[in-house]
Enzyme design. Structure first.
Site, PDB file in Angstrom:
ATOM      1  N   ARG A   9       1.381   5.496  14.675  1.00  0.00           N
ATOM      2  CA  ARG A   9       0.745   4.432  13.876  1.00  0.00           C
ATOM      3  C   ARG A   9       1.834   3.569  13.209  1.00  0.00           C
ATOM      4  O   ARG A   9       2.763   4.082  12.611  1.00  0.00           O
ATOM      5  CB  ARG A   9      -0.153   5.060  12.814  1.00  0.00           C
ATOM      6  CG  ARG A   9      -0.824   4.050  11.882  1.00  0.00           C
ATOM      7  CD  ARG A   9      -0.036   3.854  10.595  1.00  0.00           C
ATOM      8  NE  ARG A   9      -0.775   3.088   9.595  1.00  0.00           N
ATOM      9  CZ  ARG A   9      -0.244   2.662   8.454  1.00  0.00           C
ATOM     10  NH1 ARG A   9       1.009   2.927   8.156  1.00  0.00           N
ATOM     11  NH2 ARG A   9      -0.964   1.975   7.600  1.00  0.00           N
ATOM     12  N   GLY A  36       2.300   0.468  10.412  1.00  0.00           N
ATOM     13  CA  GLY A  36       1.578  -0.260   9.371  1.00  0.00           C
ATOM     14  C   GLY A  36       2.052  -1.706   9.243  1.00  0.00           C
ATOM     15  O   GLY A  36       2.668  -2.265  10.153  1.00  0.00           O
ATOM     16  N   ASP A  37       1.756  -2.283   8.095  1.00  0.00           N
ATOM     17  CA  ASP A  37       2.103  -3.686   7.857  1.00  0.00           C
ATOM     18  C   ASP A  37       3.579  -3.889   7.511  1.00  0.00           C
ATOM     19  O   ASP A  37       4.128  -4.980   7.718  1.00  0.00           O
ATOM     20  CB  ASP A  37       1.256  -4.236   6.706  1.00  0.00           C
ATOM     21  CG  ASP A  37       1.506  -3.470   5.403  1.00  0.00           C
ATOM     22  OD1 ASP A  37       1.525  -2.211   5.441  1.00  0.00           O
ATOM     23  OD2 ASP A  37       1.697  -4.104   4.355  1.00  0.00           O
ATOM     24  N   THR A  57       2.337  -3.916  -0.446  1.00  0.00           N
ATOM     25  CA  THR A  57       2.183  -2.461  -0.421  1.00  0.00           C
ATOM     26  C   THR A  57       0.713  -2.096  -0.543  1.00  0.00           C
ATOM     27  O   THR A  57      -0.034  -2.748  -1.281  1.00  0.00           O
ATOM     28  CB  THR A  57       2.988  -1.785  -1.552  1.00  0.00           C
ATOM     29  OG1 THR A  57       2.662  -0.386  -1.550  1.00  0.00           O
ATOM     30  CG2 THR A  57       2.699  -2.375  -2.922  1.00  0.00           C
ATOM     31  N   GLY A  58       0.316  -1.076   0.194  1.00  0.00           N
ATOM     32  CA  GLY A  58      -1.080  -0.661   0.136  1.00  0.00           C
ATOM     33  C   GLY A  58      -1.543  -0.203   1.501  1.00  0.00           C
ATOM     34  O   GLY A  58      -0.727   0.248   2.318  1.00  0.00           O
ATOM     35  N   THR A  77       5.727   3.172  -1.255  1.00  0.00           N
ATOM     36  CA  THR A  77       6.453   2.198  -0.424  1.00  0.00           C
ATOM     37  C   THR A  77       7.301   1.340  -1.349  1.00  0.00           C
ATOM     38  O   THR A  77       6.928   1.123  -2.508  1.00  0.00           O
ATOM     39  CB  THR A  77       5.422   1.320   0.327  1.00  0.00           C
ATOM     40  OG1 THR A  77       4.770   2.146   1.276  1.00  0.00           O
ATOM     41  CG2 THR A  77       6.068   0.135   1.021  1.00  0.00           C
TER      42      THR A  77
END
Ligand code: ASP
Length: 326
Positions: A223, A225-226, A246-247, A195
């Site tokens: 889905r 993500g953040d 990131t993660g 990312t």
């Protein structure tokens, strides 16, 4: 009927010229700026061949130089964030744009967001499948709609309405990412990285942040993500700081990481480093990820609790470094 057209990868020079001409055309100054970038956190083996390591470091340096060039010529933080992330979105090594990972269905769904610390303006896209540069579409959402987040078909219809060409989904097919999907599905390999994010303090004293991603390999279609969620993966506020995370996205959402770094500074008087360390080392768990952040004074931090994080920083006072491990 949709008309697909491949968007050519823009040259470095053109990227810089476009950004500079759209920003204040001041002569080069020694005014203060800080730019921090990441290319994802995760399990990054120290035994990767030197040649591979070098290609990553070279891409990080090129990205930083794009941002530096814009900022040194009076460009805004937002321009620097967008153009740096456009570069990463054209580099298949990173999990954004052309290098986006595969969903469990063998498709690509990309997320991105951008935020302007001057007035909390922000824009984001989620689940886009035919957009070569999701961060630029996120900026258009910010600048041309009354909304913050557009997703899936609606986001792509909006793109067409403002003249952004769609690319065929095959544009995002890369053998390396397909191999990762198959390895993940066979549970041979875990972890994910790539990312991209960028945070900037520009010479006007404004903070900006942006994040762009293909999400996580083998994610369920649908889905999100953040990364496209303001306050989770991205946040910028001139009162405090600009943050890009990131993660493992679900963990960043549950802990509202990006906003909490800002909130710990604003409400508890923590320094940038204290606030970022609190979130990465105390609220999250080992291997969850990392973040990059810069504050209104130009201080920066890049903590991560994974084995590595592709990252870099450049400042007007001459700092220029790119790193992978601690
Ligand atoms: N945070 C991203 C997501 O969960 C992935 C990453 O940063 O590697 O979608």
């Amino acid at each position: 009927m949709k008309i697909f057209r491949l968007v050519p990868v823009t040259s470095l020079a053109l990227l810089c010229m476009t950004a500079i001409s759209s920003a204040q055309m001041n002569s080069p100054t020694s005014k203060k700026y800080t730019i921090v970038i990441h290319g994802g956190a995760g399990t990054i083996s120290k035994s990767i061949p030197d040649s591979v390591k070098e290609t990553y470091l070279k891409s990080l340096s090129t990205a930083l130089n794009i941002g530096k060039e814009i900022l040194e010529h009076g460009g805004t933080g937002l321009d620097a964030v967008e153009k740096v992330l456009n570069y990463f979105e054209s580099d298949p090594k990173f999990n954004a744009g052309i290098g986006a990972v595969y969903t469990s269905a063998g498709t690509h769904e990309m997320d991105a967001s951008i935020m302007d610390g001057r007035d909390l303006s922000c824009g984001a896209v989620a689940g886009v499948q035919h957009i070569a540069h999701p961060i630029s579409l996120a900026r258009l959402v910010m600048e041309k709609t009354p909304h913050v987040l557009l997703a899936y078909d609606g986001a792509e219809k909006f793109a067409q309405s403002v003249g952004v060409a769609l690319v065929p989904s095959t544009y995002f097919d890369t053998p390396e990412r397909l191999k990762q999907l198959h390895e993940m599905q066979k549970k041979i390999k875990e972890g994910n990285h790539g990312t991209v994010g960028c945070v900037v303090l520009d010479e006007y004293g404004n903070l900006a942040a942006g994040t762009s991603t293909g999400g996580m390999t083998n994610k369920m279609p649908g889905r999100i993500g953040d990364s496209p969620l303001i306050g989770d993966g991205t946040y910028a506020n001139n009162k405090t700081c600009a943050v890009s995370c990131t993660g493992w996205g679900e963990k960043f959402i549950k802990n509202t990481v990006a906003f909490n770094v800002s909130a710990l500074m604003e409400y508890k008087g923590m320094t940038l480093k204290e606030a970022a360390d609190e979130m990465i080392y105390k609220r999250l768990q080992p291997d969850d990820g990392g973040l990059i952040a810069v504050d209104r004074g130009g201080n920066y931090t890049m903590p991560f609790n994974t084995t590595g994080m592709f990252r870099g920083v450049a400042t007007s006072s001459g700092t220029f470094e790119v790193k992978i491990w601690k």
